[in-house]
Scaffold this active site. Structure first.
Site, PDB file in Angstrom:
ATOM      1  N   GLY A  99       0.803  -1.210   0.000  1.00 37.00           N
ATOM      2  CA  GLY A  99       0.000   0.000   0.000  1.00 37.00           C
ATOM      3  C   GLY A  99       0.837   1.261   0.000  1.00 37.00           C
ATOM      4  O   GLY A  99       2.078   1.216  -0.010  1.00 37.00           O
ATOM      5  N   ASP A 120       0.183  -9.125   1.743  1.00 34.19           N
ATOM      6  CA  ASP A 120      -0.799  -8.190   1.179  1.00 34.19           C
ATOM      7  C   ASP A 120      -1.804  -8.969   0.335  1.00 34.19           C
ATOM      8  O   ASP A 120      -1.423  -9.923  -0.353  1.00 34.19           O
ATOM      9  CB  ASP A 120      -0.096  -7.133   0.314  1.00 34.19           C
ATOM     10  N   PHE A 166      -0.019  -2.522   8.691  1.00 31.93           N
ATOM     11  CA  PHE A 166      -0.735  -1.538   7.883  1.00 31.93           C
ATOM     12  C   PHE A 166      -2.047  -2.077   7.331  1.00 31.93           C
ATOM     13  O   PHE A 166      -2.920  -1.288   6.954  1.00 31.93           O
ATOM     14  CB  PHE A 166       0.112  -1.101   6.679  1.00 31.93           C
ATOM     15  N   SER A 215      -4.505   6.378  13.412  1.00 29.48           N
ATOM     16  CA  SER A 215      -4.928   7.568  12.673  1.00 29.48           C
ATOM     17  C   SER A 215      -5.359   8.664  13.623  1.00 29.48           C
ATOM     18  O   SER A 215      -5.890   8.400  14.711  1.00 29.48           O
ATOM     19  CB  SER A 215      -6.105   7.192  11.763  1.00 29.48           C
ATOM     20  N   ALA A 216      -5.178   9.910  13.185  1.00 24.01           N
ATOM     21  CA  ALA A 216      -5.659  11.051  13.957  1.00 24.01           C
ATOM     22  C   ALA A 216      -7.178  11.112  13.984  1.00 24.01           C
ATOM     23  O   ALA A 216      -7.743  11.886  14.767  1.00 24.01           O
ATOM     24  CB  ALA A 216      -5.100  12.351  13.374  1.00 24.01           C
ATOM     25  N   TYR A 226     -14.696   4.200  10.508  1.00 24.25           N
ATOM     26  CA  TYR A 226     -13.252   4.052  10.292  1.00 24.25           C
ATOM     27  C   TYR A 226     -12.488   4.462  11.542  1.00 24.25           C
ATOM     28  O   TYR A 226     -11.629   3.722  12.042  1.00 24.25           O
ATOM     29  CB  TYR A 226     -12.805   4.891   9.094  1.00 24.25           C
ATOM     30  N   LYS A 228     -10.183   2.082  14.232  1.00 19.59           N
ATOM     31  CA  LYS A 228      -8.800   2.330  14.651  1.00 19.59           C
ATOM     32  C   LYS A 228      -8.706   2.426  16.178  1.00 19.59           C
ATOM     33  O   LYS A 228      -7.777   1.902  16.799  1.00 19.59           O
ATOM     34  CB  LYS A 228      -8.277   3.615  14.000  1.00 19.59           C
ATOM     35  N   ASN A 274      -2.091  13.705   8.045  1.00 19.98           N
ATOM     36  CA  ASN A 274      -2.520  13.594   6.639  1.00 19.98           C
ATOM     37  C   ASN A 274      -1.340  13.244   5.737  1.00 19.98           C
ATOM     38  O   ASN A 274      -0.614  14.140   5.278  1.00 19.98           O
ATOM     39  CB  ASN A 274      -3.165  14.905   6.180  1.00 19.98           C
ATOM     40  N   ASN A 300      -8.774  11.656  -0.936  1.00 22.28           N
ATOM     41  CA  ASN A 300      -7.912  12.629  -0.275  1.00 22.28           C
ATOM     42  C   ASN A 300      -7.567  13.785  -1.204  1.00 22.28           C
ATOM     43  O   ASN A 300      -7.638  13.672  -2.430  1.00 22.28           O
ATOM     44  CB  ASN A 300      -6.632  11.952   0.222  1.00 22.28           C
ATOM     45  N   PRO A 354     -20.457  16.813   5.508  1.00 24.34           N
ATOM     46  CA  PRO A 354     -20.838  16.455   6.876  1.00 24.34           C
ATOM     47  C   PRO A 354     -19.689  15.744   7.591  1.00 24.34           C
ATOM     48  O   PRO A 354     -19.046  14.859   7.015  1.00 24.34           O
ATOM     49  CB  PRO A 354     -22.032  15.505   6.675  1.00 24.34           C
TER      50      PRO A 354
END
Length: 335
Positions: free
Chosen positions: A9, A30, A79, A123-124, A147, A151, A178, A198, A292
């Site tokens: 990835g 993978d 990952f 992830s943040a 999502y 996490k 990001n 993204n 949203p």
């Protein structure tokens, strides 16, 4: 030997390159649901090494157990997972199955094999809509979509495991902000299978003429130019953060939690202008309604990673854009 799940990835492949640079051997697992086998051919060109690939799913416990045993795995960088917020809202079971159940299966196989070191791709999004920025690791955890919840559930699993077997595990939870950019060689980069979710790949496709214009979601936020503000981190800096975390775990048992970001806020329009500088072509855009769930601004406090890992970012926004443009225009991405 290190097992890299999801190693083909976007972030996984760059981390494989960083591991090779440090002389650290690895194998890749993978299933190519979000990547292409040709990525590993490009990685081999970058590293000058033949790569070992196991094609399969991290939810296949028998396969994971066999890989751990047969390849003498001593640590895992995890990952493998799904990452599209919108898709997670539409199909939450798919995300909990892959991101949560997959992590349960992996950790169960690791415990049975006596492999107790893992660096986890978090992830943040676990912070949700933050009260303010910069965001520290002790900020409230309040994800706003499946999502982010998946996490956070995987993070909680790691914390519970560490608590139940104190001193036996070496676990790192890396909260990305990001990720953008591409490898300096132009051989690997972000390659969305469909419409990009993204900002950066969408901007690159507009600049290349593949798409007509960029839709900027919201121009009335309480930010300097009215557009959303984020912490964009070069994927190669992010990859080096994984290597730093792995080295930290060699000397420290327990649970590590760190943000990986630059700590420097950048708005959507600032990123568009930076890409125009890098590419030399205009990026047409149109301000549309907010999405949203989007928040006005968030960026990292990266001090913990600097203090504990001796890691900080070294690539700025202009380099991020230049590397993406090189990747966008390269022949390798079309293989």
């Amino acid at each position: 030997m290190i097992l890299v799940t999801g190693g083909a990835g976007f972030i996984g492949s760059h981390t494989c390159a960083a591991l090779s640079e440090q002389g650290l051997p690895y194998v890749v697992l993978d299933n190519f649901c979000n990547s292409k086998p040709s990525v590993l051919e490009r990685l081999a060109r970058i590293t000058g090494q033949r790569l070992t690939l196991i094609e399969g799913d991290v939810r296949d416990g028998a396969l994971v157990s066999r890989v751990l045993r047969e390849h003498g795995i001593t640590a895992v960088i995890h990952f493998a997972g799904l990452k599209a917020v919108g898709e997670s809202v539409a199909d939450p079971l798919k995300y909990y199955d892959t991101n949560v159940a997959g992590t349960v299966t992996l950790l169960s196989a690791m415990r049975a094999a006596g492999v107790r070191t893992m660096v986890f791709s978090s992830s943040a999004t676990v912070y949700g809509d933050p009260v303010g920025s910069p965001i520290r690791e002790d900020a409230a955890l309040q994800p706003t979509n499946p999502y982010g919840h998946s996490k956070l559930m995987a993070e909680q699993l790691m914390a519970d495991l560490d608590r139940s077997e104190p001193g036996q595990w070496r676990l790192a939870r890396l909260r990305y902000f990001n990720p953008v950019g591409a490898h300096a060689s132009g051989l690997i980069g972000e390659d969305p299978q469909d419409v990009p979710n993204n900002l950066m790949p969408y901007v690159a496709q507009v600049a290349a003429g593949t798409r007509k214009e960029l839709s900027v979601f919201g121009g009335d936020y309480a930010t300097a130019d009215g557009t959303g503000v984020r912490d964009y981190i070069h994927v190669s800096d992010l990859a080096e953060g994984h290597v730093a975390a792995l080295r930290y775990l060699q000397d420290h048992a327990g649970l590590l939690t760190v943000n990986l970001g630059t700590g420097e806020p950048v708005s959507v329009l600032q990123m568009v202008k930076a890409f125009e500088r890098a590419s030399g072509v205009p990026v047409p855009y149109r301000i549309v309604d907010r999405r949203p769930g989007d928040v006005a601004a968030y960026w990292a406090d990266p001090d913990t990673a600097a203090r504990l890992l001796g890691w900080k970012t070294s690539r700025n926004v202009d380099q991020m854009c230049a590397d993406v443009w090189r990747w966008q225009n390269g022949e390798a991405r079309r293989l």
